[in-house]
Scaffold this motif. Structure first.
Motif, mmCIF file in Angstrom:
data_model
loop_
_atom_site.group_PDB
_atom_site.id
_atom_site.type_symbol
_atom_site.label_atom_id
_atom_site.label_comp_id
_atom_site.label_asym_id
_atom_site.label_seq_id
_atom_site.Cartn_x
_atom_site.Cartn_y
_atom_site.Cartn_z
ATOM 1 N N UNK A 1 -20.565 68.393 154.722
ATOM 2 C CA UNK A 1 -19.508 67.550 154.129
ATOM 3 C C UNK A 1 -18.192 67.743 154.865
ATOM 4 N N UNK A 2 -17.263 66.785 154.637
ATOM 5 C CA UNK A 2 -15.939 66.853 155.264
ATOM 6 C C UNK A 2 -15.222 68.134 154.877
ATOM 7 N N UNK A 3 -14.286 68.524 155.741
ATOM 8 C CA UNK A 3 -13.520 69.737 155.449
ATOM 9 C C UNK A 3 -12.737 69.592 154.143
ATOM 10 N N UNK A 4 -12.213 68.397 153.899
ATOM 11 C CA UNK A 4 -11.441 68.210 152.671
ATOM 12 C C UNK A 4 -12.331 68.449 151.449
ATOM 13 N N UNK A 5 -13.538 67.907 151.527
ATOM 14 C CA UNK A 5 -14.476 68.101 150.414
ATOM 15 C C UNK A 5 -14.835 69.572 150.276
ATOM 16 N N UNK A 6 -15.027 70.232 151.430
ATOM 17 C CA UNK A 6 -15.355 71.665 151.371
ATOM 18 C C UNK A 6 -14.258 72.438 150.650
ATOM 19 N N UNK A 7 -13.018 72.101 150.998
ATOM 20 C CA UNK A 7 -11.913 72.838 150.379
ATOM 21 C C UNK A 7 -11.842 72.560 148.885
ATOM 22 N N UNK A 8 -12.050 71.301 148.536
ATOM 23 C CA UNK A 8 -12.024 70.996 147.100
ATOM 24 C C UNK A 8 -13.159 71.720 146.385
ATOM 25 N N UNK A 9 -14.308 71.769 147.026
ATOM 26 C CA UNK A 9 -15.418 72.493 146.396
ATOM 27 C C UNK A 9 -15.115 73.979 146.292
ATOM 28 N N UNK A 10 -14.451 74.505 147.303
ATOM 29 C CA UNK A 10 -14.085 75.929 147.237
ATOM 30 C C UNK A 10 -13.160 76.161 146.053
ATOM 31 N N UNK A 11 -12.190 75.253 145.903
ATOM 32 C CA UNK A 11 -11.241 75.436 144.795
ATOM 33 C C UNK A 11 -11.970 75.352 143.460
ATOM 34 N N UNK A 12 -12.821 74.343 143.319
ATOM 35 C CA UNK A 12 -13.563 74.219 142.055
ATOM 36 C C UNK A 12 -14.458 75.434 141.848
ATOM 37 N N UNK A 13 -15.109 75.895 142.916
ATOM 38 C CA UNK A 13 -15.994 77.055 142.781
ATOM 39 C C UNK A 13 -15.227 78.281 142.334
ATOM 40 N N UNK A 14 -14.118 78.524 142.991
ATOM 41 C CA UNK A 14 -13.399 79.756 142.663
ATOM 42 C C UNK A 14 -12.772 79.676 141.279
ATOM 43 N N UNK A 15 -12.304 78.478 140.912
ATOM 44 C CA UNK A 15 -11.805 78.333 139.538
ATOM 45 C C UNK A 15 -12.937 78.573 138.549
ATOM 46 N N UNK A 16 -14.123 78.046 138.874
ATOM 47 C CA UNK A 16 -15.268 78.266 137.981
ATOM 48 C C UNK A 16 -15.602 79.740 137.897
ATOM 49 N N UNK A 17 -15.522 80.411 139.026
ATOM 50 C CA UNK A 17 -15.821 81.847 139.012
ATOM 51 C C UNK A 17 -14.815 82.570 138.117
ATOM 52 N N UNK A 18 -13.562 82.167 138.231
ATOM 53 C CA UNK A 18 -12.546 82.823 137.406
ATOM 54 C C UNK A 18 -12.840 82.597 135.925
#
Lengths: 398, 591
Positions: free
Chosen positions: B266-283
Motif C-alpha cells: 500500500x501507499x506510504x500515506x496509507x501505511x502511516x495511517x495504518x500505523x497510527x490506527x494500529x498503535x492507537x489500538x494497541x494503546x
C-alpha cells in the motif's frame, strides 16, 4: 479533672435522668434513627466521593421539580429498589438461618451505639425554697453508666461475624461458603490485634467506660506543650495505627474486603442475597463503619472535645462562655451539647471519609497475605506496644 | 531465492529427503510439503537442531482442499504448521496432506506444548485425528455438536441444539467426591473475573488450586466459516470482532494478508495511517487490559484514570471512521477514507493525556506494596516455556524474550521510527503489567513520529491506484460549516461522496463491491504484532472474489491454553490477577 463534673460537685444535690427507662428508650430510638439516616447519606458520600476521586461525575440524574440535588435522592431510590426487588431464596438454602443471618449482622451493629457518648451532657438546675440547688443531668448516651463500655463494644461487634458466617454458609453456594470461611478466619485473626491495640490506651486511661475515656482526654498541655491536646493519638501513636488497620479489617472494607472480593467470589458471603436482605448486610457494613469511626474518635481523638479551646477548665468552658450572655444553665448546656455533638460528628465524618478514601485508592490484599499481616506484623506490634506502655507507665508514671 | 535454496529447506532435505513431497516459496513464505508418517521426528529436528531452532510454535490449522481446483485428485485435507525461530529469525510452513478416509496424523504435542489446542481445533473443525494427543476433544464447538463445520461440505446454515454444559476435570471428579478437604468449584461462563464468556472448573483444597481445566467456545461465531461466504473486503468487519478492544490491529493484519496475496504494497500515506490506527489500538487494548487487571485486584480508581485516555482515542476514531469499538477502517489496498479535518488536534489531545494518566497510575500502583505482593511471582513462566506454548506479545516479552514483530520483521517501516521494546525478567504478573505500561509510552512515541511524517503526504491519495483492488476515487462533497460566530468555512463532508462522472468507474465500483477483489490463487501467511501478540492470517485464494480459507492465528488462544498449568498451586485470588494479566479476549479466543 473534668469541667462539668467540677460544676456538678458544687451542687448540693445532683439528680441524673439516666436511670429513667423512658428517657433511655427515647434516646435509643433517636440515636438509631440518626444512624439509620447516616447509612443512606454514607452511600451517597461513597458514590459521590468515589466519583470525585475517580475524575467522573457520579450519580446526579434524579431531579425533583427541576431542582438538581447532586444525586442526594439516590439513596431513597436505592431503598425503594431494595424494597421492590424479588426476595430470592436459593433452592439449597437453609431457610430459617438464611433469613436470620441479615438480622444477626444488623442487630449487633446497632446495639453498639448504646455506649457511645456522643456529646457532653445536658444540665438543668432548679433552686428550692431553702436555697439548695438541685442539678439534673441528662447524658447524650443511651447507656451511660455501663462501666465496661469498651468491652461491651468489642463483645457485641464481634457477634456480627456470626451473621456473615451463617449467611454465607446457609445459602448453599460454594462462593458464599468460601466467603464466610474467609470471614471466619479474618475475624479471629484481627480481633486479637484489635483488642491488643487498645490495651495500651486502657492502661493509660485506667478505665473501660467510654465516657471516662473522653473525660480523660480533656484539656491541653500534654508533654508540657500548651496547645497539644491530651488526646489518645499523642499518647499511643502505635496503638492508633494498629487500631486503624484492624478497624478496616473488622469492617471488611478495602483493602481487607476479601470476604466479598467481587473479582474472585462474585460477592462473597452475600452472593445469593437479594432485595432487603441484601440491604441489611449493606447497612450493617456502613453502620459498623460508623461505630469504628466513632470508637477511633473516642479512644484517640478526644471524643467530643474541641481541640483548640483548652483553657484551665475546658469542659465547662463553653457553658461558662454561654452563661456569660445571661443564659440559664439549661440553654447554655443545650447549646454546648449541640456544638459538642457537631464536633464529634465532624471527627467521625473525617474517619468515615478516610474509609472511603482508602477504599478507592488501594488494591485488595490476597487472603493469605492478609492473614500474614495480622499474625506476623500486627500481633507482635501490638505486644510491643503493650510492653512499651507498661514500661513507660512504670518508670515515668502517667 | 527460490524455496529450494533456502537454508531451512536444505537442512530438512539433507535429513529427511524421502519425506519431502514439495517445496514452495510463494510471496516469500517458505512452505515445505511433507509426508505425514514421520512428522513428529521432523518437528523435533526442526525444534532442536541449533541452526534451525524453531522454538516458537506459531500455528497449526487444517485445510479442506476438496473444492480447490489445483488440488484435484490430491488428498482432501492438509494440516498446516507455522513455525518461527526467535534466534534465527526465520519462518517455515509445513504442509502435511491427510487422507479423507483415514484422517489420522501423529500429534506434535510432545514436541511443542502449544500444539495442544491447535490440534484440538483442527480435530473439531475438520475431524482430523491426532494420534497421541492427551485430550483430543472438541474445543470451540460443543460436545453435542455433530459434524465438522469447516469442511467444505458442511452447510453454513446448519444448526444444532446444544444444551448440556461440558464436564470439566472428569477424571478428577471421583477423587474429589471421596475427599473431605477438596472441592470442585465452577467459575463462569458468567463470573466477574472471566472478562467474557469462558468457563473453568477447579479442584481446590482450601483456597489452593490443585487442578484447573478451561472450557472455551461460548463466543464461537464461526468467523472462519463465515469468511468463506463473503467477499474479501467483507471479512473485515468480522476481523473487527476478534480482539474487539483493539479492532484496528486485526484489520491491518487481515488487509496485509490479502495484499500479500495480491503481491502489492500500500501507499506510504496509507501505511502511516495504518500505523497510527494500529498503535492507537494497541494503546487502548493495553488500557483495557491494565484497567481490568487493576479492577480485579480491587484498585478500581485506576480504571477511570486509564479509560480517560481510551475515550480520547475513541473521540478520534469516531471522527475518522464513525465507529468506536468496531471501526472497520481498513480496506484491501487502502483505507475506508482519509483522516478527517482536524484529525491532528484530536490525536494530540489523546497523546498529551497518556503521559499524565499513565503517570497517575504509576504513582498509585507501581510501588504499592499490596499490588507488588499480589503480582510478584504470581503466574510465572520462563521464556523457554512461553515459546513452547506459543506465547507472543507482551506476555512473552515479560518473560524475557524480546520478540516483537515490529522490530524482528519490520513492516510499514517500523524500523525507521525511534522506539524500544520493553522486556521483563521473571515473566510474572508484575512484569506483564510493567511491560504493558511501557509499551503504551513507546506506542505514543511511534504515533508522534508517524504524525510528523504523515504531514508530508497531505494531498496524496490513501488508496492504491489499482482498479483490480481499490474502488475508483471520489471526492467528498464540500459543505458550509458555521463556526457559531457567523463565519462559514468550506469543509469536506466525510459522510457524502460525489457521484462518479465516468461510467467505467461506476462499473468498476459495481463489480468490486458485488464480486469482490480477486487475488491470484495461492496461499500466504501474514502476521503483525497485535496488542497481545502475533496476529496471523493464513489466507488461501482460489482466484475468486471469495476467500477459500481464512485462518486466524489468535495470540491469546496460544496464551490461554497454558492457563491451567500456570494456575496450579496458586490460590483462588490469583486467578483474577493472572487471567487479567495474560489478556483474554473471548472474541479472539473463540472466533
Amino acid at each position: 479533672m473534668h469541667g462539668i463534673f467540677t460544676l456538678l460537685a458544687t451542687s448540693t444535690h445532683v439528680e441524673s435522668l439516666d436511670g429513667d427507662w423512658l428517657w433511655a428508650l427515647i434516646k435509643a430510638i433517636a440515636f438509631v434513627g440518626i444512624f439509620l439516616t447516616i447509612v443512606p447519606v454514607m452511600t451517597w458520600v461513597e458514590r459521590r466521593g468515589s466519583a470525585f476521586i475517580q475524575d467522573r461525575v457520579g450519580p446526579n440524574r434524579i431531579t425533583v421539580f427541576g431542582i438538581k440535588n447532586a444525586g442526594l435522592l439516590f439513596p431513597m431510590a436505592d431503598g425503594l429498589k431494595f424494597l421492590f426487588k424479588e426476595d430470592f431464596l436459593p433452592e439449597k438454602a437453609e431457610k430459617i438461618l438464611y433469613t436470620l443471618a441479615p438480622m444477626m449482622i444488623m442487630i449487633p451493629a446497632f446495639i453498639v451505639y448504646a455506649v457511645v457518648p456522643f456529646s457532653s451532657p445536658i444540665m438543668h438546675e432548679s433552686v428550692a425554697d431553702d436555697g439548695a440547688i438541685t442539678r439534673y443531668i441528662f447524658s447524650i448516651q443511651i447507656a451511660p453508666n455501663l462501666g465496661v463500655g469498651l468491652l461491651f463494644v468489642f463483645a457485641i461487634a464481634s457477634l456480627g461475624t456470626y451473621g456473615i458466617i451463617v449467611g454465607g454458609w446457609s445459602g448453599g453456594s460454594k462462593y458464599s461458603f468460601l466467603g464466610s470461611m474467609r470471614a471466619c478466619a479474618q475475624m479471629i485473626s484481627y480481633e486479637i490485634p484489635l483488642t491488643l491495640s487498645v490495651i495500651g490506651i486502657l492502661m493509660v486511661y485506667q478505665t473501660l467506660s467510654l465516657q471516662g475515656m473522653v473525660a480523660h482526654q480533656t484539656g491541653g498541655g500534654l508533654l508540657g506543650i500548651s496547645w497539644l491536646p491530651h488526646w489518645g493519638i499523642f499518647v499511643q501513636p502505635l496503638g492508633f495505627i494498629l487500631f486503624l488497620v484492624c478497624a478496616f479489617a473488622e469492617t471488611n472494607r478495602a483493602p481487607f474486603d476479601v470476604v466479598e472480593s467481587d473479582s474472585e467470589l462474585v460477592a462473597g458471603f452475600h452472593t445469593d442475597y437479594s432485595g432487603f436482605k441484601f440491604a441489611l448486610f449493606f447497612m450493617a457494613e456502613y453502620a459498623s463503619m460508623v461505630t469504628m469511626s466513632a470508637l477511633i474518635v473516642i479512644l484517640f481523638f478526644g471524643g467530643w472535645h474541641i481541640p483548640i479551646i483548652t483553657p484551665e477548665n475546658p469542659g465547662s468552658y463553653l457553658i461558662d462562655w454561654f452563661r456569660g450572655f445571661d443564659m440559664s444553665l439549661l440553654w447554655a448546656s443545650i447549646l454546648t451539647t449541640v456544638i459538642h455533638f457537631a464536633v464529634f460528628m465532624a471527627k467521625t465524618g473525617f474517619f468515615l471519609w478516610l474509609f472511603i478514601w482508602v477504599r478507592w485508592t488501594l488494591p485488595r490484599f490476597r487472603y493469605d497475605q492478609l492473614q500474614a499481616l495480622g499474625w506476623k506484623v500486627l500481633l507482635p506490634l501490638g505486644l510491643v506496644n503493650v510492653a512499651i506502655t507498661a514500661l513507660l507507665l512504670l518508670f515515668y508514671g502517667m | 531465492m527460490s524455496g529450494e535454496d533456502k537454508p531451512v529447506f536444505r537442512k530438512v532435505k539433507n535429513r529427511f529427503a524421502d519425506e519431502i513431497l514439495g517445496v514452495d516459496d510463494y510471496r516469500g513464505d517458505l512452505a515445505i510439503t511433507l509426508k505425514g508418517g514421520r512428522i513428529v521426528d521432523i518437528c523435533r529436528f526442526l525444534k532442536n537442531e541449533p541452526d534451525l531452532d524453531f522454538k516458537l510454535f506459531v500455528d497449526l490449522c487444517g485445510v479442506d482442499r476438496s473444492r480447490l481446483p489445483e488440488a484435484e485428485g490430491e488428498s482432501r485435507f492438509m494440516v498446516v504448521y507455522h513455525l518461527y525461530s526467535v534466534t534465527k529469525k526465520h519462518r517455515v510452513r509445513l504442509r502435511v496432506p491427510v487422507e479423507e478416509d483415514n484422517p489420522v496424523l501423529d500429534s506434535v504435542t510432545g514436541v511443542w506444548l502449544g500444539a495442544d489446542w491447535f490440534e484440538r481445533e483442527a480435530y473439531d473443525m475438520f475431524g482430523i485425528k491426532f494420534r497421541g494427543h492427551p485430550n483430543l476433544r472438541r474445543l470451540l464447538c460443543h460436545e453435542e455438536f455433530v459434524g465438522h463445520p469447516l469442511r467444505k461440505d458442511y452447510p453454513v446454515r446448519r444448526r444444532h441444539d446444544c444444551t448440556r454444559p461440558a464436564d470439566l476435570l472428569i477424571d478428577r471428579q471421583a477423587a474429589i467426591a471421596e475427599s473431605t478437604d477438596r472441592m470442585f468449584i465452577n467459575v463462569g461462563p458468567a463470573h466477574p473475573a472471566t472478562h467474557g464468556a469462558l468457563r473453568f472448573g477447579m479442584e481446590i483444597e482450601g483456597e489452593t488450586i490443585v487442578d484447573l481445566e478451561t472450557e472455551i467456545g461460548y463466543l464461537h461465531r464461526c468467523m472462519e466459516k463465515l469468511s468463506e461466504t463473503v467477499t474479501w473486503n467483507k471479512v473485515i468487519p468480522y476481523t473487527d470482532r476478534l480482539a474487539y478492544i483493539s479492532s484496528g490491529l486485526n484489520e491491518v493484519g487481515y488487509c496485509m494478508a490479502v495484499e500479500k496475496l495480491w503481491g502489492v504494497e500500500v501507499n506510504r500515506k496509507c501505511q502511516l495511517q495504518r500505523i497510527i490506527v494500529s498503535e492507537l489500538s494497541r494503546i487502548i487494548d493495553h488500557i483495557v487490559v491494565l484497567a481490568a487487571a487493576l479492577v480485579d485486584l480491587g484498585a478500581l480508581t485506576n480504571y477511570w484514570y486509564l479509560f480517560r485516555i481510551r475515550e480520547d482515542v475513541y473521540e478520534f476514531l469516531e471522527a475518522a471512521y464513525g465507529g468506536r469499538m468496531m471501526i472497520n477502517c481498513c480496506r484491501v489496498g487502502g483505507m475506508y477514507r482519509d483522516f478527517p479535518d482536524g484529525w491532528e488536534k484530536k490525536i494530540n489531545i489523546a497523546m498529551r493525556n497518556i503521559e499524565e494518566f499513565v503517570g497517575d497510575v504509576h504513582g498509585l500502583i507501581t510501588n504499592n506494596r499490596i499490588f507488588i505482593d499480589r503480582t510478584r511471582d504470581i503466574g510465572c513462566i520462563s521464556g523457554e516455556e512461553a515459546l513452547d506454548w506459543g506465547w507472543t506479545g507482551p506476555c512473552l516479552r515479560a518473560a524475557g524474550v524480546a520478540y516483537d514483530i515490529r522490530k524482528d520483521k519490520p513492516y510499514y517501516g517500523y524500523d525507521q521510527f525511534e522506539w524500544q521494546v520493553p522486556v521483563g525478567t521473571k515473566g510474572d504478573c508484575y512484569d506483564r503489567y510493567l511491560v504493558r505500561m511501557e509499551e503504551m509510552i513507546q506506542s505514543k512515541r511511534i504515533v508522534e513520529q508517524a504524525l510528523i511524517e504523515l504531514r508530508e503526504y497531505e494531498n496524496e491519495p490513501v488508496n492504491l491506484d489499482d482498479r483490480r483492488i481499490c474502488l475508483p476515487p471520489r471526492d467528498q462533497i464540500e459543505v458550509d460549516q458555521s463556526d457559531g460566530e457567523g463565519k462559514k468555512t468550506r469543509v469536506k463532508d466525510p459522510m457524502r461522496n460525489q457521484p462518479y462522472d465516468k461510467i467505467e468507474d461506476l462499473i468498476t465500483h459495481f463489480r468490486l463491491v458485488s464480486e469482490g477483489t480477486k487475488p491470484p490463487p495461492g496461499e500466504v501467511y501474514s502476521y503483525i504484532e497485535g496488542a497481545s501478540g502475533e496476529v496471523g492470517f493464513y489466507a488461501i485464494s482460489d482466484g475468486t472474489g471469495y476467500p477459500y480459507r481464512v485462518h486466524v492465528r489468535p495470540p491469546c488462544y496460544a496464551i490461554f491454553q497454558a492457563f491451567g498449568k500456570l494456575m496450579r498451586g496458586h490460590m483462588i485470588p490469583d486467578i483474577a490477577a493472572v487471567l487479567a494479566s495474560i489478556n483474554i479476549e473471548a472474541g479472539e479466543l473463540d472466533r
